[in-house]
Design an enzyme around this catalytic site. Structure first.
Site, PDB file in Angstrom:
ATOM      1  N   LYS A  63       0.828  -1.202   0.000  1.00  0.00           N
ATOM      2  CA  LYS A  63       0.000   0.000   0.000  1.00  0.00           C
ATOM      3  C   LYS A  63       0.866   1.258   0.000  1.00  0.00           C
ATOM      4  O   LYS A  63       0.556   2.249  -0.672  1.00  0.00           O
ATOM      5  CB  LYS A  63      -0.932  -0.007   1.204  1.00  0.00           C
ATOM      6  CG  LYS A  63      -2.099  -0.985   1.114  1.00  0.00           C
ATOM      7  CD  LYS A  63      -3.025  -0.799   2.290  1.00  0.00           C
ATOM      8  CE  LYS A  63      -4.290  -1.655   2.162  1.00  0.00           C
ATOM      9  NZ  LYS A  63      -4.001  -3.081   2.262  1.00  0.00           N
TER      10      LYS A  63
ATOM     11  N   ARG B 204      -6.498  -8.180  -9.400  1.00  0.00           N
ATOM     12  CA  ARG B 204      -7.162  -9.474  -9.569  1.00  0.00           C
ATOM     13  C   ARG B 204      -8.636  -9.236  -9.872  1.00  0.00           C
ATOM     14  O   ARG B 204      -9.099  -8.097  -9.889  1.00  0.00           O
ATOM     15  CB  ARG B 204      -7.047 -10.305  -8.293  1.00  0.00           C
ATOM     16  CG  ARG B 204      -7.573  -9.562  -7.057  1.00  0.00           C
ATOM     17  CD  ARG B 204      -7.632 -10.416  -5.825  1.00  0.00           C
ATOM     18  NE  ARG B 204      -7.876  -9.648  -4.616  1.00  0.00           N
ATOM     19  CZ  ARG B 204      -9.047  -9.225  -4.193  1.00  0.00           C
ATOM     20  NH1 ARG B 204     -10.127  -9.458  -4.911  1.00  0.00           N
ATOM     21  NH2 ARG B 204      -9.167  -8.559  -3.058  1.00  0.00           N
TER      22      ARG B 204
END
Length: 675
Positions: A116, A291
């Site tokens: 992140k 994804r």
């Protein structure tokens, strides 16, 4: 296009990928752990290969075993699904080294977005708006505390390598920062093998908005509109819808541009999702999921695209046939049906699905699941058992269809969040589109209310089912009797000394309801005390519908329907109506003696199977009622097992890392009153 596909996943997403792959003519290959030997995704595949014991670390996270299974099967491509290895750059590289196509983005994109903190640095260079925070690698406690003071409270601590809300903590004041940081690091280390964290300013009424992107290897990257995923519990999504409601055209355009810029900044291809946190007209980048998302069906329903098909086509080298985003048509809403009890602090549930009836897929309704009636929900994997998705010409139409679909679902055997989902979808604030990540907490009194008192209709239905069972036995006895003309074989309630009668105790949550029934002249007379403790006397006629479990009731001339299933001494009653009611009753004179003995003895036991994360106490230590004794992890959720009373710990049998069964003693607390 490759000819064979291995899905390195399980459950609902493996079944969903196989559905598209089979339609495309691909050979479908599954992998499975010992716990999934008879799972639905295994049965749907053309071939299936075992990869290890139930824990994910020994099976679904074993890159070497999955690659070896692919080699044995001759798989030309691997789809990772979501979760497990889906965002693992090493797995993508292992596929490439083995000469197998990885159905997903390049490893470089996964790695760039996998942290992140690193992702936010990339986004800052790309001009994507960010929430004020701290994302650097200097991770000592003092520096993090100083940065929290700079950002200003409340602050949000997040696992740098994480996702799904794990390792996330809101800190309201500086005095609580150190404890929250330690907890976040512990979860991050256990879940992701990386205890680094980042800090962000916490927004009070944020919405979780995301944008689906799709990119090919020829330079085209498109947005496929927004989704709102604001209704969450413990930072994990419960309801998702597309397109996100109540956004201005300017904000939608800004989100689309920011999402495409984010994907282009890391050379993205295949399907992915860029997530934003929004408040008012402002929005900020949170992360990119490299994804397929759990909630991808809502985007499929408004665009008419099969995202899995396009993942496969892009992975095989095909170019997108359109240069602009397809228009959104109508509105779609999805809810996640999970094995958990929202009224018990979201405690995960395990056990057998004694009944699992889903509505037929009809116009505007789609069901994605990876389990069937009779399957067992284990503690090893995610608690989601199905997704229910509805599409309509507008949001109101989609919600009407979703409400009808949820009303038709029947589940027995384990606790689920079905009642919560029904209440959310029917809640006036949700219907009005008043959404934020604090929605469930803000409406907890409505959504998480204790079960209503047992309706009298449920008591009547359960009694009718028992009486019909007795009548069935009598009829069987009459048919097999040596003397079918004996008066004792009559089925009209005749008795030598008056009408047939019976008295039954039905128990729910410890409350005993006694019902007396007398039979004569073709109907029963029931006598009991109502839920308001008023005496009730009524006449009842009952018969079975086409389904043996369906009852047709005539109560003093008022006709109604109910569904009743019996499992040993337990009776599960489902009443039809605008808000279907399900009640479980027990035919017994005594209930819960063993549980009472355990509670009074001071033995603190595991409420469900799981893994011991941490033991917080030691023998001789005084504890207060409600103090955390043990932290147990099950189905991606940490449960804090608390002291039942003030007292002293006299025995500790749990150790960190232990796998424990339901009912296993963890700690013994000698209560003060017993000392």
């Amino acid at each position: 296009m490759f000819r064979s596909l291995l899905v390195a996943n399980r459950g609902e997403i493996a079944c969903r990928i196989f559905r598209t792959a089979r339609r495309m003519g691909l050979r479908c290959i599954a992998v499975y752990s010992e716990a999934d030997a008879h799972a639905l995704h295994v049965e749907l595949a053309d071939e299936a290969y075992p990869i290890g014991p139930p824990p994910v670390s020994a099976s679904y996270l074993r890159i070497d075993r999955i690659i070896e299974a692919a080699r044995q099967a001759g798989a030309e491509a691997i789809h990772p699904g979501y979760g497990f290895l889906a965002e693992n750059a090493e797995f993508a590289e292992a596929c490439e080294q083995a000469g197998i196509v990885f159905v997903g983005p390049p490893a470089s994109a996964i790695r760039a977005m996998g942290s992140k903190a690193a992702a936010k640095a990339v986004m800052a260079k790309a001009g994507v708006p960010l929430v004020p925070g701290y994302h650097d690698d200097v991770q000592d406690d003092a520096r993090l505390a100083a940065e929290a003071d700079r950002i200003g409270y409340p602050v949000l601590i997040k696992a740098s390598a994480g996702g799904g809300g794990r390792g996330m903590h809101i800190v309201e004041r500086a005095a609580d920062f150190a404890d929250a940081l330690a907890a976040a690091r512990r979860v991050a280390k256990a879940a992701f093998g990386d205890d680094r964290v980042l800090l962000e300013r916490y927004l009070r009424r944020p919405r979780h908005i995301e944008v689906q992107v799709l990119g090919d290897a020829h330079g085209t990257i498109l947005d496929l509109h927004t989704r709102d995923c604001s209704v969450q519990r413990r930072y994990q999504k419960v309801v998702e819808e597309a397109p996100a409601p109540d956004l201005s055209d300017t904000v939608r355009a800004g989100l689309a541009k920011a999402a495409v810029d984010s994907a282009r900044a890391v050379g993205y291809r295949n399907a992915g999702t860029v997530e934003f946190i929004a408040e008012g007209d402002a929005f900020y980048f949170m992360e990119m999921n490299t994804r397929l998302q759990v909630e991808h069906p809502v985007t499929e329903l408004i665009t008419g695209l099969d995202l899995v098909e396009w993942q496969l086509r892009i992975a095989s080298g095909e170019a997108l046939p359109f240069s602009e985003s397809p228009p959104a048509s109508g509105h779609a809403v999805e809810v996640r049906l999970c094995a958990e009890d929202p009224t018990l602090d979201w405690r995960p549930a395990v056990g057998r699905l004694d009944r699992f009836l889903l509505p037929e897929e009809a116009s505007g309704v789609r069901i994605d699941t990876g389990v069937r009636e009779g399957d067992t929900i284990t503690p090893f994997y995610d608690s989601m058992i199905a997704k229910v998705i509805a599409h309509g010409e507008d949001r109101a139409a989609a919600l009407r269809r979703l409400s009808a679909a949820l009303a038709a679902i029947r589940i027995d055997g384990i606790a689920t969040n079905l009642d919560l989902l029904r209440r959310i979808v029917g809640h006036p604030s949700f219907r009005a589109g008043d959404l934020s990540t604090g929605f469930i907490a803000a409406h907890a009194d409505d959504l998480l209310a204790a079960p209503r008192p047992l309706p009298d209709r449920a008591l009547i239905a359960a009694s009718a089912a028992l009486l019909l069972d007795e009548q069935d036995r009598a009829e069987h006895f009459a048919r097999t009797s040596a003397d079918p003309y004996s008066p004792w074989n009559r089925r009209d309630g005749w008795r030598l000394h008056g009408a047939a009668s019976a008295e039954t105790e039905l128990i729910q949550d410890g409350a005993v309801r006694r019902v007396r029934a007398e039979y004569g002249d073709g109907f029963w007379r029931l006598r009991f005390r109502s839920s308001t403790d008023e005496p009730v006397a009524l006449t009842l006629r009952a018969g079975r519908g086409l389904d043996h479990d369906a009852l047709l009731l005539d109560v003093d001339g008022v006709r109604t329907r109910a569904t009743v299933r019996r499992y040993g001494d337990d009776i599960v009653v489902t009443l039809s109506g605008p808000e279907p009611t399900t009640a479980t009753l027990t035919v017994r004179h005594q209930i819960g003696a063993a549980a009472t003995a355990i509670a009074s003895s001071g033995s603190v036991v595991a409420p469900i199977p799981g893994r011991i994360v941490k033991v917080m106490v030691e023998p001789g230590q005084p504890v207060a009622r409600g103090e955390t004794l043990v932290i147990l992890e099950a189905m991606k959720t940490e449960l804090r097992i608390a002291a039942p009373a003030d007292g002293t710990v006299t025995r500790v049998t749990a150790q960190a890392g232990d796998l424990v069964a339901e009912g296993t003693e963890l700690v013994f607390v000698e209560a003060e009153s017993a000392a």
